[in-house]
Design an enzyme around this catalytic site. Structure first.
Site: not given
Length: 330
Positions: A216, A277
């Site tokens: 969306d 990360e």
């Protein structure tokens, strides 16, 4: 049609490597002339190969490994104008992306067979400072726990390792004074952490961004204002009870197509987390690229419901019940 399988040969106890012949056969039967590339310890091995394959005109790139391998492959093709389709064969610890796409996580061959079904979805992809992410961006003291969990614990215990480290860190979580600018609104004040989700699956939980949509063009933004230990534990219990934290006054939950993060004290680094990360320090701007990459998925099983499965195991239920009792005593 041509497909390039990019796989991590050591991921999941070498499960992809040992099933390589079956995977290639499934892809060939699906109509793809398929070749394979095993990633190496060299930096950006998967990313560089994905870029090369895309520029060489491959129609499909299959990323086989953990979420890190998928992230790298996406980073290899996301900046390109002409992007091949992608497929995912999960062989990591939590396999959040495969969970969101409803791809089998316990059977390599069945995961490959999703390509043969032919159903696809154009997925939103996030960008932050020329780096792309597929699942989540986050910031704040508690989100730094992902850097402190040893890789061997991630492999053995999965998201339970994150939970254990998170519980250990809760007593030292501190709020950060920050300005967060997002679609039609601004938050200016203390924040212990924020999450910016593209899917509803984070660390194995499907309730953190319970009504996340995959295509969306909107992030699910969660801002946690409190750093109080008891309140944080209570919010965790609300997450486990089916995503009820999104209605709590200690949380801001919004939909937005961008986020700008500006810490008040620029002398104190605020580390950003991209798909688990380290992704650099704030200030940073996050942008949602709507329906940027087309993925093969088990589309019929992707739910439109606002909330995910509320069931949980006995240990989790005991935790939730205990927190409820403590809350009633307050």
């Amino acid at each position: 049609m041509k497909a390039r399988l990019i796989y991590n040969p050591v991921s999941g106890k070498e499960i992809v490597k040992s099933n390589l012949a079956d995977i290639l056969l499934v892809l060939e039967q699906a109509g793809y002339e398929t070749s394979a590339y095993a990633t190496t310890p060299e930096p950006f091995s998967a990313k560089n190969e994905a870029t090369r394959a895309a520029l060489a005109g491959f129609d499909l790139i299959v990323a086989a490994g953990g979420d890190g391998t998928i992230n790298e492959v996406v980073n290899g093709i996301a900046p390109l104008e002409n992007r091949p389709k992608m497929a995912v064969i999960p062989a990591g610890t939590t396999n959040d992306y495969a969970r969101a796409l409803k791809i089998p996580r316990d059977n390599i061959k069945k995961a490959a067979e999703i390509v043969a079904k032919g159903d696809t979805i154009k997925m939103d992809i996030g960008e932050a400072s020329d780096r792309y992410f597929i699942n989540i961006a986050a910031g704040g003291y508690l989100t730094e726990l992902t850097y402190e969990v040893p890789s061997e614990l991630k492999t053995i215990f999965g998201y339970l390792a994150y939970l254990a480290k998170g519980a250990e860190m809760l007593p030292r979580v501190k709020p950060i004074d920050v300005r967060l600018e997002f679609e039609d609104d601004v938050y200016d004040g203390p924040c212990s952490m924020f999450f910016l989700g593209l899917t509803n699956s984070v660390g194995g939980f499907e309730q953190i961004a319970p009504d996340a949509k995959l295509d969306d063009g909107k992030f699910s933004l969660i801002i946690v204002k409190t750093a109080n230990l008891f309140e944080m534990i209570h919010l965790v219990a609300l997450v486990l009870k089916g995503g009820k934290h999104v209605n709590d006054p200690r949380v801001i939950y919004k939909k937005t197509n961008f986020l700008k993060v500006i810490p008040k004290d620029l002398d104190k680094p605020m580390m950003m987390n991209l798909d688990g990360e380290y992704g650099g320090n704030a200030p940073m701007t996050f942008i949602n690229h709507k329906q940027h990459i087309e993925f093969f998925a088990n589309v019929t099983d992707i739910s439109d419901d606002a909330y995910g499965d509320n069931e949980y195991d006995d240990a989790t239920k005991a935790f939730v019940d205990e927190v409820d009792e403590l809350t009633e005593e307050e």
